[in-house]
Design a protein around this motif. Structure first.
Motif: not given
Length: 283
Positions: A5, A7, A57, A71, A77, A82
């Motif tokens: 993940y 972002q 998500p 992550v 996040g 998240l």
């Protein structure tokens, strides 16, 4: 399946994940959830698959059902999107922790944060950040990242210019490296000129960036290498912002590294630059 993940709009998340997957998972193919525009460049993700995050998500991860969820950088996040409810049952959770402006970022932490099976600290967090990581992680350990080898076709990445002509050799040149906005590129070029003047030097300047920004002085050559780190040894000086990867990759050549930190929403480039300079004798 490994799902990462990442972002964020920059190149740093993707470069760090490539190094992590090479270091820890021997380049086992992974699925990368990212909206970064740099994923359009096939050199960036290499063998790994891109999946644009559309929808929540939790819904995407429930469909993917990863064995391992990695992550990057932001434990909740980029906006706190998240939390523990996003993680499918049976998923092993891993966090890659780097410096954050923790007093700012902690404001977006959810009420039910992800519990990580392992947190790798790829640089030393601040005390408050580190305390949070210890609370939400079963294990916290430092990790020294190793970048994957540069493809053979990229070993002479300085030979091609974005304008289609042959670029200047970086050997002995001052290499300016940035994948950020044009305004910051111009600031770095100006900073390189200031450093050169302070040293009484008139070096050749070579900009390594995805695009040649409008208004770049005619005397500055432009190249678009990826990865750029194989060029660092050849350059006489390397001028960068103080992003995580640039500082990490320049450690073997700290003495010739010049950093200009930029303000970021969550990243603490100023602390990173101060730490690097404290341990870096200048030639």
């Amino acid at each position: 399946m490994i799902v990462c993940y990442a972002q964020g709009g920059g190149l740093g998340h993707l470069t760090r994940l490539r190094a992590y997957l090479h270091t820890v998972h021997a380049d086992e193919p992974a699925t990368v959830l990212s909206g970064s525009p740099f994923t359009a460049d096939p050199r960036v993700l290499g063998p790994h698959r891109l999946l644009h995050l559309t929808g929540s998500p939790a819904a995407v991860l429930a469909e993917l059902r990863p064995e391992v969820l990695v992550v990057d950088a932001f434990p909740a996040g980029i906006t706190g999107e998240l939390d523990a409810g996003c993680v499918p049952p049976g998923t092993r959770t891993v966090h890659l922790a780097r410096l954050l402006r923790w007093d700012a970022y902690r404001e977006v932490l959810p009420a039910s944060p992800i519990r990580f099976d392992r947190t790798w600290t790829v640089e030393e967090p601040t005390a408050a950040h580190g305390a949070h990581l210890s609370r939400v992680s079963a294990a916290v350990q430092p990790l020294e990242l190793v970048d994957p080898p540069a493809p053979a076709s990229d070993s002479s990445a300085a030979s091609v210019c974005s304008a289609g002509s042959v670029a200047s050799d970086v050997d002995g040149a001052w290499l300016i490296l940035h994948a950020g906005p044009a305004a910051e590129v111009h600031e770095l070029v100006a900073y390189a000129a200031e450093c050169a003047a302070a040293e009484g030097r008139r070096p050749r300047l070579v900009l390594a960036a995805p695009h040649r920004p409008a208004g770049l002085p005619d005397g500055v050559a432009h190249i678009d290498p990826f990865p750029a780190w194989p060029l660092f040894e050849q350059a006489e000086r390397v001028i960068t912002a103080a992003g995580f990867n640039a500082v990490r990759q320049m450690r073997p050549w700290r003495a010739k590294h010049r950093m200009l930190p930029f303000p970021r929403r969550w990243d603490d480039q100023f602390t990173r630059a101060a730490r690097a300079r404290a341990g870096s004798p200048q030639p």
